[in-house]
Design a protein around this motif. Structure first.
Motif, PDB file in Angstrom:
ATOM      1  N   ASP A 145       0.859  -1.180   0.000  1.00 17.63           N
ATOM      2  CA  ASP A 145       0.000   0.000   0.000  1.00 17.63           C
ATOM      3  C   ASP A 145       0.897   1.232   0.000  1.00 17.63           C
ATOM      4  O   ASP A 145       1.656   1.460   0.933  1.00 17.63           O
ATOM      5  CB  ASP A 145      -0.898  -0.010   1.246  1.00 17.63           C
ATOM      6  CG  ASP A 145      -1.985   1.050   1.188  1.00 17.63           C
ATOM      7  OD1 ASP A 145      -1.897   1.960   0.335  1.00 17.63           O
ATOM      8  OD2 ASP A 145      -2.917   0.964   2.001  1.00 17.63           O
ATOM      9  N   LEU A 146       0.832   2.041  -1.084  1.00 18.61           N
ATOM     10  CA  LEU A 146       1.679   3.218  -1.240  1.00 18.61           C
ATOM     11  C   LEU A 146       0.967   4.502  -0.835  1.00 18.61           C
ATOM     12  O   LEU A 146       1.520   5.590  -0.980  1.00 18.61           O
ATOM     13  CB  LEU A 146       2.154   3.323  -2.695  1.00 18.61           C
ATOM     14  CG  LEU A 146       2.880   2.100  -3.256  1.00 18.61           C
ATOM     15  CD1 LEU A 146       3.179   2.286  -4.737  1.00 18.61           C
ATOM     16  CD2 LEU A 146       4.142   1.811  -2.481  1.00 18.61           C
ATOM     17  N   THR A 147      -0.245   4.363  -0.322  1.00 20.75           N
ATOM     18  CA  THR A 147      -1.042   5.524   0.061  1.00 20.75           C
ATOM     19  C   THR A 147      -0.398   6.229   1.252  1.00 20.75           C
ATOM     20  O   THR A 147       0.142   5.590   2.152  1.00 20.75           O
ATOM     21  CB  THR A 147      -2.466   5.083   0.449  1.00 20.75           C
ATOM     22  OG1 THR A 147      -2.967   4.210  -0.568  1.00 20.75           O
ATOM     23  CG2 THR A 147      -3.396   6.273   0.591  1.00 20.75           C
ATOM     24  N   ASN A 148      -0.475   7.561   1.227  1.00 21.08           N
ATOM     25  CA  ASN A 148       0.059   8.363   2.325  1.00 21.08           C
ATOM     26  C   ASN A 148      -0.657   7.967   3.631  1.00 21.08           C
ATOM     27  O   ASN A 148      -1.887   8.023   3.703  1.00 21.08           O
ATOM     28  CB  ASN A 148      -0.159   9.851   2.013  1.00 21.08           C
ATOM     29  CG  ASN A 148       0.424  10.754   3.071  1.00 21.08           C
ATOM     30  OD1 ASN A 148       0.864  10.320   4.131  1.00 21.08           O
ATOM     31  ND2 ASN A 148       0.427  12.046   2.757  1.00 21.08           N
ATOM     32  N   PRO A 149       0.086   7.574   4.654  1.00 21.39           N
ATOM     33  CA  PRO A 149      -0.537   7.156   5.918  1.00 21.39           C
ATOM     34  C   PRO A 149      -1.426   8.238   6.541  1.00 21.39           C
ATOM     35  O   PRO A 149      -2.420   7.930   7.200  1.00 21.39           O
ATOM     36  CB  PRO A 149       0.648   6.835   6.829  1.00 21.39           C
ATOM     37  CG  PRO A 149       1.794   6.578   5.920  1.00 21.39           C
ATOM     38  CD  PRO A 149       1.535   7.395   4.687  1.00 21.39           C
ATOM     39  N   SER A 163       0.729  -1.268  -5.068  1.00 26.78           N
ATOM     40  CA  SER A 163       1.671  -1.840  -6.012  1.00 26.78           C
ATOM     41  C   SER A 163       1.622  -3.359  -5.853  1.00 26.78           C
ATOM     42  O   SER A 163       1.753  -3.871  -4.736  1.00 26.78           O
ATOM     43  CB  SER A 163       3.076  -1.309  -5.718  1.00 26.78           C
ATOM     44  OG  SER A 163       3.991  -1.767  -6.676  1.00 26.78           O
ATOM     45  N   LEU A 164       1.393  -4.059  -6.968  1.00 25.45           N
ATOM     46  CA  LEU A 164       1.324  -5.517  -6.956  1.00 25.45           C
ATOM     47  C   LEU A 164       2.617  -6.095  -7.525  1.00 25.45           C
ATOM     48  O   LEU A 164       3.135  -5.606  -8.520  1.00 25.45           O
ATOM     49  CB  LEU A 164       0.143  -6.015  -7.785  1.00 25.45           C
ATOM     50  CG  LEU A 164      -1.245  -5.587  -7.329  1.00 25.45           C
ATOM     51  CD1 LEU A 164      -2.286  -6.024  -8.344  1.00 25.45           C
ATOM     52  CD2 LEU A 164      -1.560  -6.151  -5.965  1.00 25.45           C
ATOM     53  N   TYR A 165       3.094  -7.143  -6.910  1.00 23.25           N
ATOM     54  CA  TYR A 165       4.287  -7.844  -7.376  1.00 23.25           C
ATOM     55  C   TYR A 165       3.912  -9.299  -7.613  1.00 23.25           C
ATOM     56  O   TYR A 165       3.201  -9.897  -6.816  1.00 23.25           O
ATOM     57  CB  TYR A 165       5.407  -7.764  -6.333  1.00 23.25           C
ATOM     58  CG  TYR A 165       5.849  -6.350  -6.059  1.00 23.25           C
ATOM     59  CD1 TYR A 165       6.883  -5.780  -6.778  1.00 23.25           C
ATOM     60  CD2 TYR A 165       5.216  -5.588  -5.086  1.00 23.25           C
ATOM     61  CE1 TYR A 165       7.280  -4.474  -6.541  1.00 23.25           C
ATOM     62  CE2 TYR A 165       5.609  -4.286  -4.841  1.00 23.25           C
ATOM     63  CZ  TYR A 165       6.643  -3.738  -5.567  1.00 23.25           C
ATOM     64  OH  TYR A 165       7.030  -2.449  -5.326  1.00 23.25           O
ATOM     65  N   GLY A 166       4.377  -9.841  -8.706  1.00 24.89           N
ATOM     66  CA  GLY A 166       4.050 -11.222  -9.016  1.00 24.89           C
ATOM     67  C   GLY A 166       4.435 -11.549 -10.439  1.00 24.89           C
ATOM     68  O   GLY A 166       5.466 -11.100 -10.930  1.00 24.89           O
ATOM     69  N   TYR A 167       3.572 -12.304 -11.111  1.00 24.45           N
ATOM     70  CA  TYR A 167       3.886 -12.805 -12.431  1.00 24.45           C
ATOM     71  C   TYR A 167       2.778 -12.436 -13.406  1.00 24.45           C
ATOM     72  O   TYR A 167       1.611 -12.612 -13.119  1.00 24.45           O
ATOM     73  CB  TYR A 167       4.019 -14.335 -12.397  1.00 24.45           C
ATOM     74  CG  TYR A 167       4.971 -14.795 -11.329  1.00 24.45           C
ATOM     75  CD1 TYR A 167       6.347 -14.716 -11.518  1.00 24.45           C
ATOM     76  CD2 TYR A 167       4.491 -15.269 -10.120  1.00 24.45           C
ATOM     77  CE1 TYR A 167       7.227 -15.115 -10.524  1.00 24.45           C
ATOM     78  CE2 TYR A 167       5.362 -15.675  -9.122  1.00 24.45           C
ATOM     79  CZ  TYR A 167       6.724 -15.595  -9.338  1.00 24.45           C
ATOM     80  OH  TYR A 167       7.585 -15.985  -8.366  1.00 24.45           O
TER      81      TYR A 167
END
Length: 189
Positions: A145-149, A163-167
């Protein structure tokens, strides 16, 4: 259980009885391991999932027969194995691989049986499925989650940036295309 991956990348996803989850996993699966409780037999969800798989190109399917230790007599065990194997072949196709796990010893399946199952999976050849090669899809194994806290603290329902990481598998994913996030419904930009 659904297995999806190429060479050294392997994702194992357990499929619940939710029809939407079944559809999403049938689209992405390279291999489906159907765990069948020998003491109970086939469940209705298995037949539903097989029908869903047929619509999406039928990935490799392999049965794993468990709880064989609940039958104390070899004659009864052999009869059940034969009946379930015949039923499984009728539902999938004749010759479909069906593994037998004889039972749990000290809380674990026997090492040799698990080794044989793992070896069979690693040497298995997969054919490309039409749906998978013509549609892009992502198998995400991590999300940030890149949203400002501070934005989250002031408004819990604010728009999030993740941001999603995977294939990425299948066709190319085009920039600015809408996507469907499994389990969240609808298409998102």
């Amino acid at each position: 259980m659904v297995v999806s991956g190429k060479k050294h990348r392997l994702a194992i996803i357990e499929c619940g009885c939710d029809i939407n989850m079944m559809v999403d996993l049938a689209k992405a699966a390279d291999l489906v391991l159907m765990l069948i409780d020998a003491s109970f037999g086939f469940e209705m969800e298995m037949f539903k999932f097989l029908n869903i798989c047929q619509v999406h190109g039928f990935p490799k399917i392999m049965g794993v027969l468990t709880h064989l230790d609940s039958f104390k007599h070899n004659k009864k065990r052999k009869k059940i194995k034969k009946r379930l194997k015949h039923s499984f072949w009728t539902e999938v196709y004749p010759g479909t691989k069906l593994f037998y796990l004889s039972g749990i010893v000290h809380g674990e399946y026997q090492n040799q049986e698990m080794h044989n199952l793992g070896h069979f999976i690693t040497v298995m050849k997969f054919r490309p499925l039409t749906w998978q090669t013509s549609h892009p899809y992502i198998l995400a194994d991590r999300m940030e989650d890149l949203t400002n806290p501070e934005d989250i603290r002031t408004n819990m329902k604010c728009d999030r940036q993740v941001s999603l990481y995977g294939y990425l598998r299948g066709a190319h994913l085009k920039n600015k295309n809408q996507i469907h996030v499994a389990g969240r419904g609808g298409a998102h930009p």
